[in-house]
Design a protein around this motif. Structure first.
Motif, PDB file in Angstrom:
ATOM      1  N   ASN A   1       0.829  -1.210   0.000  1.00 29.45           N
ATOM      2  CA  ASN A   1       0.000   0.000   0.000  1.00 29.45           C
ATOM      3  C   ASN A   1       0.863   1.261   0.000  1.00 29.45           C
ATOM      4  O   ASN A   1       0.451   2.306  -0.508  1.00 29.45           O
ATOM      5  CB  ASN A   1      -0.907   0.003   1.231  1.00 29.45           C
ATOM      6  CG  ASN A   1      -1.828   1.198   1.266  1.00 29.45           C
ATOM      7  OD1 ASN A   1      -2.645   1.397   0.375  1.00 29.45           O
ATOM      8  ND2 ASN A   1      -1.711   2.001   2.317  1.00 29.45           N
ATOM      9  N   ARG A   2       2.077   1.149   0.532  1.00 28.02           N
ATOM     10  CA  ARG A   2       2.923   2.333   0.716  1.00 28.02           C
ATOM     11  C   ARG A   2       3.799   2.650  -0.493  1.00 28.02           C
ATOM     12  O   ARG A   2       3.987   3.819  -0.836  1.00 28.02           O
ATOM     13  CB  ARG A   2       3.817   2.124   1.949  1.00 28.02           C
ATOM     14  CG  ARG A   2       4.728   3.307   2.254  1.00 28.02           C
ATOM     15  CD  ARG A   2       5.578   3.041   3.474  1.00 28.02           C
ATOM     16  NE  ARG A   2       6.435   4.170   3.745  1.00 28.02           N
ATOM     17  CZ  ARG A   2       6.087   5.218   4.474  1.00 28.02           C
ATOM     18  NH1 ARG A   2       4.883   5.269   5.011  1.00 28.02           N
ATOM     19  NH2 ARG A   2       6.919   6.211   4.684  1.00 28.02           N
ATOM     20  N   TYR A   3       4.350   1.625  -1.138  1.00 30.99           N
ATOM     21  CA  TYR A   3       5.330   1.851  -2.200  1.00 30.99           C
ATOM     22  C   TYR A   3       4.692   1.757  -3.583  1.00 30.99           C
ATOM     23  O   TYR A   3       3.875   0.876  -3.844  1.00 30.99           O
ATOM     24  CB  TYR A   3       6.484   0.849  -2.092  1.00 30.99           C
ATOM     25  CG  TYR A   3       7.257   0.963  -0.803  1.00 30.99           C
ATOM     26  CD1 TYR A   3       8.053   2.071  -0.545  1.00 30.99           C
ATOM     27  CD2 TYR A   3       7.188  -0.033   0.173  1.00 30.99           C
ATOM     28  CE1 TYR A   3       8.760   2.194   0.639  1.00 30.99           C
ATOM     29  CE2 TYR A   3       7.899   0.076   1.355  1.00 30.99           C
ATOM     30  CZ  TYR A   3       8.674   1.185   1.591  1.00 30.99           C
ATOM     31  OH  TYR A   3       9.366   1.299   2.765  1.00 30.99           O
ATOM     32  N   LYS A   4       5.106   2.649  -4.485  1.00 28.77           N
ATOM     33  CA  LYS A   4       4.580   2.658  -5.845  1.00 28.77           C
ATOM     34  C   LYS A   4       5.072   1.451  -6.633  1.00 28.77           C
ATOM     35  O   LYS A   4       4.319   0.849  -7.396  1.00 28.77           O
ATOM     36  CB  LYS A   4       5.003   3.952  -6.556  1.00 28.77           C
ATOM     37  CG  LYS A   4       4.345   5.208  -5.998  1.00 28.77           C
ATOM     38  CD  LYS A   4       4.800   6.450  -6.766  1.00 28.77           C
ATOM     39  CE  LYS A   4       4.145   7.703  -6.203  1.00 28.77           C
ATOM     40  NZ  LYS A   4       4.598   8.924  -6.934  1.00 28.77           N
ATOM     41  N   SER A   5       6.348   1.111  -6.477  1.00 25.92           N
ATOM     42  CA  SER A   5       6.907  -0.020  -7.204  1.00 25.92           C
ATOM     43  C   SER A   5       6.377  -1.344  -6.651  1.00 25.92           C
ATOM     44  O   SER A   5       6.392  -1.575  -5.439  1.00 25.92           O
ATOM     45  CB  SER A   5       8.436  -0.017  -7.106  1.00 25.92           C
ATOM     46  OG  SER A   5       8.976  -1.207  -7.641  1.00 25.92           O
ATOM     47  N   LYS A   6       5.911  -2.210  -7.554  1.00 18.69           N
ATOM     48  CA  LYS A   6       5.416  -3.518  -7.127  1.00 18.69           C
ATOM     49  C   LYS A   6       6.547  -4.413  -6.641  1.00 18.69           C
ATOM     50  O   LYS A   6       6.312  -5.387  -5.920  1.00 18.69           O
ATOM     51  CB  LYS A   6       4.691  -4.198  -8.292  1.00 18.69           C
ATOM     52  CG  LYS A   6       3.398  -3.507  -8.706  1.00 18.69           C
ATOM     53  CD  LYS A   6       2.728  -4.257  -9.843  1.00 18.69           C
ATOM     54  CE  LYS A   6       1.420  -3.574 -10.252  1.00 18.69           C
ATOM     55  NZ  LYS A   6       0.756  -4.285 -11.368  1.00 18.69           N
ATOM     56  N   ASN A   7       7.770  -4.097  -7.030  1.00 22.11           N
ATOM     57  CA  ASN A   7       8.907  -4.947  -6.669  1.00 22.11           C
ATOM     58  C   ASN A   7       9.475  -4.650  -5.289  1.00 22.11           C
ATOM     59  O   ASN A   7      10.147  -5.499  -4.703  1.00 22.11           O
ATOM     60  CB  ASN A   7      10.020  -4.801  -7.712  1.00 22.11           C
ATOM     61  CG  ASN A   7       9.702  -5.545  -8.992  1.00 22.11           C
ATOM     62  OD1 ASN A   7       8.982  -6.543  -8.971  1.00 22.11           O
ATOM     63  ND2 ASN A   7      10.211  -5.058 -10.102  1.00 22.11           N
ATOM     64  N   THR A   8       9.223  -3.449  -4.773  1.00 26.39           N
ATOM     65  CA  THR A   8       9.815  -3.059  -3.486  1.00 26.39           C
ATOM     66  C   THR A   8       9.464  -4.008  -2.341  1.00 26.39           C
ATOM     67  O   THR A   8      10.355  -4.431  -1.593  1.00 26.39           O
ATOM     68  CB  THR A   8       9.429  -1.613  -3.133  1.00 26.39           C
ATOM     69  OG1 THR A   8       9.890  -0.737  -4.165  1.00 26.39           O
ATOM     70  CG2 THR A   8      10.059  -1.187  -1.810  1.00 26.39           C
ATOM     71  N   PRO A   9       8.182  -4.387  -2.145  1.00 28.66           N
ATOM     72  CA  PRO A   9       7.864  -5.322  -1.048  1.00 28.66           C
ATOM     73  C   PRO A   9       8.631  -6.643  -1.169  1.00 28.66           C
ATOM     74  O   PRO A   9       9.141  -7.158  -0.170  1.00 28.66           O
ATOM     75  CB  PRO A   9       6.353  -5.538  -1.192  1.00 28.66           C
ATOM     76  CG  PRO A   9       5.860  -4.292  -1.850  1.00 28.66           C
ATOM     77  CD  PRO A   9       6.948  -3.907  -2.806  1.00 28.66           C
ATOM     78  N   ALA A  10       8.713  -7.187  -2.392  1.00 29.19           N
ATOM     79  CA  ALA A  10       9.413  -8.463  -2.581  1.00 29.19           C
ATOM     80  C   ALA A  10      10.903  -8.323  -2.267  1.00 29.19           C
ATOM     81  O   ALA A  10      11.507  -9.201  -1.640  1.00 29.19           O
ATOM     82  CB  ALA A  10       9.215  -8.961  -4.004  1.00 29.19           C
ATOM     83  N   ILE A  11      11.498  -7.212  -2.705  1.00 30.06           N
ATOM     84  CA  ILE A  11      12.929  -6.977  -2.446  1.00 30.06           C
ATOM     85  C   ILE A  11      13.190  -6.881  -0.948  1.00 30.06           C
ATOM     86  O   ILE A  11      14.128  -7.499  -0.415  1.00 30.06           O
ATOM     87  CB  ILE A  11      13.396  -5.693  -3.159  1.00 30.06           C
ATOM     88  CG1 ILE A  11      13.372  -5.884  -4.677  1.00 30.06           C
ATOM     89  CG2 ILE A  11      14.804  -5.297  -2.701  1.00 30.06           C
ATOM     90  CD1 ILE A  11      13.581  -4.608  -5.466  1.00 30.06           C
TER      91      ILE A  11
END
Length: 438
Positions: free
Chosen positions: A197-207
């Motif tokens: 919900n916080r980060y625009k990039s979809k990859n940030t949570p996975a990283i």
């Protein structure tokens, strides 16, 4: 050999006003001593160190049995594990005795073990990885602040301070730290949802989740009591591959033909752009840290920074254009000087990746202007050259295994995963053209 003794801790900090002393198990090992408390304060005449008898207090018989039992079990355990224990530091020995016989689990907090892991990465000069892992811990702390109703939008520059050349958790974050064992499946799923919900990039949570998992896995291998704690194993951490955005060979040629003022920032950017393309889409960081001694016999020899731990060594014969570019920057450097004037000479290894990130932003800004001047309607960044080199190679029918080797991928499958859509589109376009033409 490690030895134990039932005795009093007579240090003033553990002595009561009525002259009662703390009963402890004293551990001696490799000329060092540590104490483990029984949480009993007694007068000297209330304990007999020879027999272990406790008198003059409530439940004296029960306390006597407990103290004797622990002493006996620890003494037997020390004898049975003598060979193994001989190699231990006394800190570990005390911790294991507390865990096994006193049911006292030591603190295994995520920030504290994060500091241990980051220290190791920094000693290996893997500063970029250390920075990425700390970013994951920062995200976790912001989530903890959110749960406590605190402002989670405040920038966190760092979670640690340096003491005796090691990282220590800043006092302002100790209340937001948490035990690794408390990080269960539900907590981590909520953390993932928070990041999504916080980060625009979809990859940030996975990283961030993969970085956090690396720290937790290391803790599990380090501490026996965390060996079976693996809440991350059931949480998906799949990244979304960014679609390649190559430009064409015609676009590259248009960039080559641009009339730019010599020694201007945009002129240097064009040189770097073409050099990266001519060197199999070389990463900007790899180009920035090339040293003079790495250019020899018309070749650039280097280990790819991102995968140098896997032994990704390259020796690339320079074409005429790249040799001309290199000649612009040869000015009598010493062997250890940087070939290109990108990274300042006095930059410490710790700050290299941060300085390069700033230089990448400058490159991308001028690359955007280059694209506009060349009439290219696509965005050009440092990644574009890698995608372009690959796409042109695939268009020419070069075996994908050779392309994969040039990219430094660990396997052809990695190349296919990233560029598979491009390959599939070309095949399907050819098939569709033949069918529809008939």
């Amino acid at each position: 050999m490690a030895t134990i003794k039932l005795t009093f801790d007579k240090r003033s900090s553990n002595t009561t006003k009525d002259n009662k002393f703390m009963l402890v198990l004293r551990i001696s090992h490799n000329r060092k001593t540590r104490y483990i408390s029984f949480n009993l304060h007694l007068k000297e005449n209330q304990f007999d160190p020879l027999t272990g008898n406790i008198t003059g207090i409530m439940n004296a018989v029960r306390h006597t049995k407990r103290v004797r039992k622990i002493y006996s079990e620890v003494d037997l355990w020390l004898a049975e594990h003598e060979g193994e224990i001989r190699k231990w530091e006394i800190k570990k020995l005390k911790s294991e005795i507390e865990r096994i016989f006193f049911n006292k689990l030591p603190s295994r907090s995520i920030l504290n073990h994060g500091a241990i892991y980051l220290n190791r990465l920094r000693l290996e000069e893997r500063f970029s990885t250390a920075s990425s892992y700390e970013d994951a811990l920062k995200a976790l702390i912001k989530f903890r602040k959110n749960l406590k109703g605190q402002d989670d939008t405040v920038l966190i520059k760092t979670l640690y301070k340096k003491e005796d050349k090691k990282l220590k958790v800043l006092d302002s974050f100790t209340d937001l730290d948490m035990e690794i064992k408390a990080m269960d499946y539900g907590f981590l799923k909520d953390f993932k949802a928070y990041m999504s919900n916080r980060y625009k990039s979809k990859n940030t949570p996975a990283i961030h989740l993969r970085s956090l998992q690396a720290i937790m896995n290391d803790a599990g291998k380090t501490y026996q009591d965390l060996r079976d704690h693996k809440p991350m194993s059931s949480i998906k951490k799949q990244s979304h591959e960014n679609a390649p955005a190559p430009i064409s060979l015609e676009d590259i040629n248009a960039i080559r033909k641009l009339k730019l003022a010599s020694n201007s920032p945009i002129w240097h950017t064009r040189n770097y752009l073409l050099f990266m393309f001519n060197n199999m889409g070389m990463n900007h960081f790899d180009m920035a840290i090339i040293k003079r001694f790495q250019f020899e016999d018309n070749r650039i020899k280097y280990f790819r920074k991102k995968t140098h731990y896997e032994g990704d060594y390259f020796s690339v014969l320079q074409n005429e254009e790249s040799l001309k570019i290199i000649s612009y920057y040869l000015n009598g450097q010493n062997a250890e000087d940087y070939l290109f004037p990108i990274i300042p000479a006095n930059t410490t290894p710790e700050k290299l990746h941060k300085v390069n990130n700033g230089k990448v932003k400058i490159f991308n800004r001028y690359a955007k202007r280059i694209a506009a001047l060349a009439g290219i309607d696509k965005k050009i960044t440092t990644y574009t050259l890698r995608d372009t080199w690959t796409n042109i190679g695939l268009d020419m029918g070069i075996d994908i295994r050779k392309i994969s080797s040039g990219l430094g991928h660990s396997s052809v499958q990695v190349t296919e995963k990233h560029y598979g859509k491009s390959v599939s589109e070309k095949i399907l376009d050819e098939i569709n053209a033949k069918i529809t033409a008939s």
